[in-house]
Write a protein that holds these residues in place. Structure first.
Motif, PDB file in Angstrom:
ATOM      1  N   UNK A 180      -5.051  14.770  54.534  1.00  0.00           N
ATOM      2  CA  UNK A 180      -4.590  15.782  55.546  1.00  0.00           C
ATOM      3  C   UNK A 180      -3.674  17.113  55.400  1.00  0.00           C
ATOM      4  N   UNK A 181      -4.539  17.354  53.588  1.00  0.00           N
ATOM      5  CA  UNK A 181      -3.713  19.041  52.863  1.00  0.00           C
ATOM      6  C   UNK A 181      -4.388  20.289  53.608  1.00  0.00           C
ATOM      7  N   UNK A 182      -3.331  20.998  53.605  1.00  0.00           N
ATOM      8  CA  UNK A 182      -3.798  22.370  53.909  1.00  0.00           C
ATOM      9  C   UNK A 182      -3.874  23.273  52.900  1.00  0.00           C
ATOM     10  N   UNK A 183      -5.257  24.011  52.952  1.00  0.00           N
ATOM     11  CA  UNK A 183      -5.009  24.684  52.147  1.00  0.00           C
ATOM     12  C   UNK A 183      -5.525  26.288  52.359  1.00  0.00           C
ATOM     13  N   UNK A 184      -5.061  26.936  52.104  1.00  0.00           N
ATOM     14  CA  UNK A 184      -4.982  28.593  52.466  1.00  0.00           C
ATOM     15  C   UNK A 184      -5.968  28.990  52.758  1.00  0.00           C
ATOM     16  N   UNK A 185      -5.779  30.231  53.873  1.00  0.00           N
ATOM     17  CA  UNK A 185      -7.218  30.116  54.308  1.00  0.00           C
ATOM     18  C   UNK A 185      -7.949  30.750  53.838  1.00  0.00           C
ATOM     19  N   UNK A 186      -7.533  31.537  53.001  1.00  0.00           N
ATOM     20  CA  UNK A 186      -8.260  32.761  52.066  1.00  0.00           C
ATOM     21  C   UNK A 186      -8.844  32.027  50.098  1.00  0.00           C
ATOM     22  N   UNK A 187      -9.903  32.022  49.809  1.00  0.00           N
ATOM     23  CA  UNK A 187      -9.874  32.527  48.672  1.00  0.00           C
ATOM     24  C   UNK A 187      -9.955  34.182  48.354  1.00  0.00           C
ATOM     25  N   UNK A 188      -8.813  33.849  46.852  1.00  0.00           N
ATOM     26  CA  UNK A 188      -8.363  35.093  46.921  1.00  0.00           C
ATOM     27  C   UNK A 188      -9.301  35.438  44.937  1.00  0.00           C
ATOM     28  N   UNK A 189      -9.045  36.706  44.695  1.00  0.00           N
ATOM     29  CA  UNK A 189     -10.142  36.959  43.595  1.00  0.00           C
ATOM     30  C   UNK A 189      -9.319  38.555  42.436  1.00  0.00           C
TER      31      UNK A 189
END
Length: 665
Positions: A180-189
Motif C-alpha cells: 500500500x505504498x503511496x507515490x507522489x502523483x507527479x513525475x517531476x523533471x
C-alpha cells in the motif's frame, strides 16, 4: 451503488506526500541544474496514526526507463530529504515513494515494552510473522536470512537482542514489499546543462567592424586577429550579431535613417538577399569554410562562438519569394513589415506564425538551427523570442536539446517579467534581465533578491548586460568612465553570467543619438565602425582583472549564495557570495555614484560568511591588491569613483596578528 463507484481504487494507502521541493508549476516545467550538481529533494511525508514511515527518492537519467532509488532521511516535523548526483546532460525524472514501515514500527514498540518490563513473547511472534511476510517478496539469499531470524523469534523467548538489532531493521526496510505504498502523483523533471550555462562571460562583436584599417568591411579572417585580445580580457563566449546576407529593399542608412547611401551596409537583422537567407554567410565576411575555421580558432583560445537567431526576413529574403504563405499580407496586398508603433521597421518582415502553413515554417526554422549546429555552434542568442509563440520555442528547444543537450539558448526578451519568466520555463537556458535599468541600491537589492532567493532561481538564469547595441542607458551617458567601471563590476560580481557589447564598452562610448534616447550615435547597427582598442581611455585592463577574479574565485561562479549586507549610506552597496564548500568567500562593496566619493559603515553577517565575531579577519582587495584587517561585523569603507569605485574582497579567516598579516584560509 453510487457510493461504491466513488470509492478510491485503493483505500489502504495511508501515507500522504506533499510540498515536494523543487517543483515548478505543479510539475508542468522542469527546474534547472548543472551536470555534477548534487540534486536535493525535500517533501512532507506523514500518515494517520503513529506508525514509522519509510521513503525513497526515485530518479532516472535521460533515456532510462527504470527507476533508481535513494533512501530519504527524516529531518523533523514530517520533513524528509534525499539527494543524488546529476551525472549526465539532459532531462532527468524524479518522484517520491513512501510507505508504512511495519517492521520498524514493531521494533520501536517492542523496545518500549522491553524497557517497561512487559512480557513480549507474543510480540516476538508478531515480529516473526512480519519477517516471513518480507521474506515472501525478497531474493533467495535475503528470504533465507529472514526465515532463519523468524524461526529464532518463534522458538527463543530471549531473542530480544536479536529482534532489536538496527542492522536487522535496515535489511528489512531494504526488502520491504512496500504494501500500500503511496507515490507522489507527479513525475517531476530537472534539465541538466553544462557548466557554461551557469557561469559564462560574453563579448559582443560585429565582425564587419573587425578590419585592421578603417573603411573596409571586415572578414572572418580579420576576426581571428581579435581572438587573442578577447581571450586576454577573459571572455569565453564571443557573440556575433547576424552574419547572413543583408537585404537592400528599404535598407536603413546611418543612424537608422530611412534612406541608405550606396555604401551603407544596412542592419544585420534585416536578413536575406539574393545571396541567400538564414543558412548563408554574408559574402563580404567570407565563406562557410572561413566561418568554420573561425569557430575552430576560437576554441583554441578557450572561446566559444555564439550566433544570433533572428527569425525574421528582409523583403529580399528567398523565403518571401519561395514561401509567401509564411508572411501576413495587408488588405492592399503588401506584406506586413515589423512595427512597434509608432516605430516602423520597413526593412524587416516578421513571420506569420498563425499561417495555415505553420508546421512547415516550424520545421524549416528547426532545420536552420540544426544547420548551424552542424557548423560547430552550440550557443545561440535569440532575438526577441517574446514576439514568437511560446509553443514554438518549447518545441524547438526540446527538439534541439534532445539530440544536442549541450546547446545553450540565451533569451533576449526585454519585456514584462512574467513573459520573461515563462520563456525561461519553456526551455531558454539563460535570460537577459532588467539589470541595465536597476541603478539604486534599493532597486538592485530587491531585484537580485528576487532572482536568487525565490523560486525564480529554479528556472531563470540571469545574464547581465550593462549595454547592448540597442541600450546605452542614461547612467552610462552621464557618468563618464567611473559609470562604466561601476556597471562592469556590478554585472561581473552580482551575476555568474554577464556580457558587454565589447568595443564601445571598453572605450566608454557614451554619446546618444539624441537627448532622451538610448540609441548610440553612429550606431554600429547601421554602419561599419573602426575601433582604436589601444586608446588611453580604454578600461580593458580593469575588464581583464575583473574577469580573472571571476575565474579564480568559485564564489563568483554561481548566484544562489548572493547575500546583501547593510551599509549606512544609500550610495554604497555591499554583498557577498560564498562557494558551495564555503572555502571561498567574496565580499563586494561598490560606490553607486559615479561622480562623488562616498564612505559608510558596512555591517557584515559574520555567521553567513563563516566568520567568528571575536576573531579578526583579513580582506584582500583583488582589484587593487590592498589588504585590510577587520574586527567584528561593523567596519568603515570609503570609495572614490575616480580612483576605483569598488572593492572586491576575498575573505581570509583566522588572522594571527595585525603586524604581519599572516592568515589561513
Amino acid at each position: 451503488m453510487e457510493s461504491a463507484q466513488r470509492m478510491p481504487a485503493e483505500g489502504r494507502q495511508r501515507v500522504a506526500i506533499a510540498r515536494v521541493v523543487p517543483e515548478l508549476d505543479c510539475g508542468r516545467f522542469p527546474v534547472k541544474r548543472i551536470v555534477g550538481d548534487e540534486f536535493i529533494v525535500e517533501a512532507d511525508i506523514f500518515a494517520d496514526g503513529h506508525d514509522e514511515l519509510a521513503a525513497v527518492l526515485r530518479y532516472r537519467g535521460p533515456g532510462e526507463t527504470g527507476w533508481r532509488e535513494v533512501p530519504m532521511t527524516f529531518l523533523g516535523n514530517d520533513r524528509w530529504r534525499a539527494s543524488f548526483c546529476l551525472t549526465e546532460l539532459g532531462l532527468w525524472d524524479y518522484t517520491v515513494l513512501a510507505w508504512i514501515d511495519r517492521f520498524a514500527t514493531w521494533q520501536r514498540d517492542l523496545r518500549k515494552r522491553v524497557e517497561a518490563g512487559q512480557d513480549v513473547r507474543v510480540d516476538l511472534l508478531i515480529g516473526a510473522e512480519l519477517l516471513e511476510s518480507i521474506a515472501s517478496a525478497a531474493t533467495d539469499q535475503d528470504a533465507s536470512f529472514f526465515r532463519v531470524v523468524a524461526a529464532r523469534l518463534r522458538s527463543d523467548p530471549d531473542a530480544v537482542e536479536l529482534a532489536l538489532d538496527p542492522e536487522l531493521a535496515a535489511r528489512a526496510r531494504a526488502c520491504d514489499p512496500r504494501v500500500f505504498a503511496s507515490e507522489y502523483p507527479r513525475v517531476l523533471r530537472v534539465m541538466v546543462d553544462r557548466e557554461r550555462a551557469r557561469f559564462s562571460t560574453w563579448y559582443e562583436l560585429f565582425p564587419r567592424s573587425c578590419a585592421p584599417e578603417p573603411g573596409r568591411h571586415g572578414t572572418f579572417r580579420d576576426c581571428e586577429a581579435w581572438l587573442p585580445h578577447i581571450a586576454e580580457l577573459g571572455f569565453d563566449v564571443l557573440y556575433l550579431p547576424p552574419i547572413h546576407p543583408i537585404g537592400r529593399t528599404h535598407r536603413k542608412g546611418k543612424n537608422n535613417s530611412l534612406v541608405a547611401g550606396p555604401d551603407d551596409p544596412g542592419s544585420p537583422w534585416a536578413i536575406g538577399s539574393e545571396e541567400g537567407g538564414h543558412d548563408a554567410i554574408h559574402p563580404q565576411l567570407g565563406t562557410l569554410e572561413d566561418f568554420r575555421r573561425f569557430v575552430a580558432r576560437g576554441r583554441d583560445f578557450g572561446i566559444e562562438v555564439a550566433l544570433d537567431l533572428a527569425f525574421q526576413c528582409s523583403p529580399d529574403h528567398p523565403y518571401v519569394r519561395e514561401h509567401p504563405e509564411w508572411f501576413r499580407r495587408r488588405p492592399d496586398g503588401t506584406i506586413q513589415y515589423a512595427e512597434n508603433p509608432p516605430k516602423k521597421y520597413q526593412d524587416i518582415y516578421p513571420f506569420d506564425f498563425e499561417s495555415p502553413a505553420w508546421r512547415e515554417l516550424w520545421l524549416e526554422l528547426l532545420r536552420i538551427v540544426r544547420f548551424w549546429i552542424e557548423q560547430g555552434i552550440r550557443i545561440f542568442r535569440v532575438d526577441n523570442p517574446h514576439t514568437k509563440p511560446f509553443a514554438f520555442w518549447e518545441w524547438l528547444i526540446a527538439e534541439i536539446k534532445h539530440d544536442y543537450p549541450e546547446t545553450i539558448f540565451l533569451s533576449e526578451a526585454f519585456t514584462r517579467p512574467k513573459v520573461m519568466y515563462h520563456l525561461a520555463k519553456l526551455g531558454f537556458t539563460q535570460s537577459y534581465t532588467y539589470f541595465a535599468w536597476r541603478n539604486t541600491k534599493a532597486e538592485l537589492e530587491a531585484y537580485f533578491t528576487e532572482l536568487t532567493q525565490t523560486e525564480v532561481r529554479e528556472f531563470f538564469r540571469p545574464n547581465l548586460w550593462p549595454n547592448t547595441p540597442d541600450i546605452l542607458t542614461e547612467y552610462l551617458q552621464t557618468g563618464g568612465r567611473p559609470a562604466f567601471l561601476i556597471r562592469l563590476i556590478l554585472a561581473a560580481t552580482l551575476g555568474a553570467s554577464y556580457g558587454i557589447y565589447g568595443p564601445p564598452y571598453e572605450l566608454c562610448e557614451a554619446t546618444p543619438l539624441a537627448p532622451g534616447s538610448e540609441e548610440y550615435l553612429n550606431s554600429e547597427k547601421y554602419e561599419i565602425r573602426h575601433w582604436q582598442l589601444d586608446s588611453p581611455h580604454s578600461i580593458a585592463p580593469v575588464i581583464a582583472r575583473v574577469n580573472r577574479i571571476r575565474r579564480e574565485n568559485p564564489a563568483l561562479q554561481q548566484d544562489w549564495t548572493l547575500r546583501f549586507h547593510p551599509v549606512d549610506n544609500d550610495e554604497l552597496i555591499a554583498y557577498s557570495k560564498t562557494s558551495p564548500d564555503r572555502q571561498n568567500v567574496i565580499v563586494t562593496v561598490v560606490n553607486l555614484d559615479p561622480h562623488h566619493r562616498h564612505g559608510g559603515w558596512v555591517t557584515l553577517d559574520l555567521a553567513a560568511l563563516g566568520l567568528e565575531a571575536d576573531t579578526p579577519y583579513q580582506l584582500h582587495d583583488l582589484l587593487t591588491g590592498e589588504r585590510y584587517i577587520w574586527h567584528g561585523a561593523r567596519n568603515y569603507v570609503e570609495l572614490d569613483p575616480h580612483v576605483m569605485p569598488a572593492h572586491i574582497f576575498v575573505v581570509r579567516r583566522r588572522v594571527r596578528s595585525e603586524q604581519d598579516f599572516e592568515y589561513y584560509q
